[in-house]
Scaffold this motif. Structure first.
Motif, PDB file in Angstrom:
ATOM      1  N   UNK A  68       0.853  -1.182   0.000  1.00 22.19           N
ATOM      2  CA  UNK A  68       0.000   0.000   0.000  1.00 22.19           C
ATOM      3  C   UNK A  68       0.891   1.235   0.000  1.00 22.19           C
ATOM      4  N   UNK A  69       0.859   1.998  -1.087  1.00 24.60           N
ATOM      5  CA  UNK A  69       1.588   3.255  -1.186  1.00 24.60           C
ATOM      6  C   UNK A  69       0.639   4.385  -0.816  1.00 24.60           C
ATOM      7  N   UNK A  70       0.987   5.133   0.211  1.00 22.84           N
ATOM      8  CA  UNK A  70       0.109   6.141   0.795  1.00 22.84           C
ATOM      9  C   UNK A  70       0.664   7.532   0.518  1.00 22.84           C
ATOM     10  N   UNK A  71      -0.180   8.398  -0.011  1.00 18.96           N
ATOM     11  CA  UNK A  71       0.173   9.802  -0.209  1.00 18.96           C
ATOM     12  C   UNK A  71      -1.116  10.608  -0.010  1.00 18.96           C
ATOM     13  N   UNK A  72      -1.380  10.993   1.225  1.00 16.73           N
ATOM     14  CA  UNK A  72      -2.645  11.610   1.588  1.00 16.73           C
ATOM     15  C   UNK A  72      -2.415  12.843   2.450  1.00 16.73           C
ATOM     16  N   UNK A  73      -3.483  13.588   2.700  1.00 18.08           N
ATOM     17  CA  UNK A  73      -3.454  14.776   3.553  1.00 18.08           C
ATOM     18  C   UNK A  73      -4.433  14.560   4.695  1.00 18.08           C
ATOM     19  N   UNK A  74      -3.982  14.844   5.919  1.00 19.12           N
ATOM     20  CA  UNK A  74      -4.811  14.608   7.091  1.00 19.12           C
ATOM     21  C   UNK A  74      -5.884  15.688   7.230  1.00 19.12           C
ATOM     22  N   UNK A  75      -6.927  15.333   7.998  1.00 25.07           N
ATOM     23  CA  UNK A  75      -7.964  16.277   8.412  1.00 25.07           C
ATOM     24  C   UNK A  75      -8.228  16.041   9.902  1.00 25.07           C
ATOM     25  N   UNK A  76      -8.729  17.021  10.654  1.00 29.89           N
ATOM     26  CA  UNK A  76      -9.076  18.372  10.173  1.00 29.89           C
ATOM     27  C   UNK A  76      -7.876  19.312  10.041  1.00 29.89           C
ATOM     28  N   UNK A  77      -6.749  18.986  10.668  1.00 27.79           N
ATOM     29  CA  UNK A  77      -5.541  19.812  10.546  1.00 27.79           C
ATOM     30  C   UNK A  77      -4.692  19.241   9.413  1.00 27.79           C
ATOM     31  N   UNK A  78      -4.472  19.981   8.329  1.00 27.63           N
ATOM     32  CA  UNK A  78      -3.747  19.420   7.173  1.00 27.63           C
ATOM     33  C   UNK A  78      -2.278  19.134   7.489  1.00 27.63           C
TER      34      UNK A  78
END
Length: 269
Positions: A68-78
């Protein structure tokens, strides 16, 4: 399956599930909790027999491992979540269970006992241990069939102990407990006694099926309709870590909860 956008589209008529896909990533540790679950539309999705791409992230089967290659942005704080998780099953389990009397929902513990490694660039961390992979699929939305369920999976030295405890929308109940060995063999076991757990901040009622003592180590997720908890439970092999989830579909159906969900699940159509 908890997408407010998919629920809204279904209320208007037939909805395309491929237009509502997300990779959910949750990291827990001393550095704090990080969560990402960005839903993406069909134009961001690609899939074939061994690979599934969702926006900048992807998962694929490679030489017997799920990568699993992960490239994401967190929420609620980016913030950035970028890394790779590799899960290598000791065996693939073919066992599957129909969860409802109408046969609409099926669960399969695909790889209940697996070696797992995680290497992250952002945040910078790495770890390895024992992992788990299962799958749920169905012909109708969960909230049309279920009122609630409780699920737990305890890691054992040579496999996993799993319990499902469901309440249907009509109030009928069912539960099962199984032990799965590292070789993928499945053995049914008696369903343990029900023991109440403390309610959460959102007043979610919780319970655990356990004949042996257990304690709550950490409440990992606390939402109006879902709670995820790390437990320490006594087994026939000594103490073991157990992941536990409580899900209320009656709460999930609430319009107020549906309006809150986009804050944890943004969409890129």
């Amino acid at each position: 399956m908890f997408s407010p956008y998919y629920a809204r589209a279904r209320r208007k008529g037939a909805a395309d599930p491929a237009d509502h896909c997300a990779l959910n990533v949750a990291l827990y540790g001393e550095g704090g909790h990080r969560w990402s679950m960005t839903e993406r539309g069909r134009r961001h999705i690609a899939r074939d027999e061994t690979r599934f791409t969702i926006g900048p992230s992807a998962m694929r089967w490679e030489e017997g491992s799920l990568v699993i290659d992960i490239d994401e942005v967190t929420v609620p704080v980016p913030s950035r979540l970028k890394g790779r998780v590799r899960l290598t099953p000791s065996a693939i389990c073919a066992h599957q269970v129909t969860l409802d009397p109408d046969g609409h929902h099926v669960w399969r513990p695909v790889a209940p006992f697996s070696a797992i490694t995680a290497e992250f660039e952002q945040p910078r961390l790495s770890w390895s241990g024992v992992g788990y992979h299962d799958s749920n699929w169905g012909a109708v939305p969960l909230e049309e069939s279920f009122d609630s369920w409780v699920w737990s999976r305890a890691a054992k030295a040579d496999g996993a102990a799993i319990i499902y405890d469901t309440v249907m929308k009509d109030g009928s109940r069912s539960a099962f407990a199984i032990d799965i060995g590292a070789d993928g063999t499945v053995r049914e076991s008696g369903v343990p006694a029900r023991r109440d757990m403390p309610t959460t901040f959102w007043r979610m009622r919780r319970h655990m099926r356990a004949d042996q003592p257990f304690r709550v180590v950490s409440l990992l997720e606390d939402s109006p309709f879902y709670a995820r908890t790390l437990l320490r439970i006594q087994t026939d092999q000594g103490e073991a870590d157990a992941f536990h989830e409580s899900l209320s579909l009656s709460r999930f159906r609430n319009p107020v909860v549906q309006a809150m969900l986009p804050f944890r699940m943004p969409r890129r159509g």
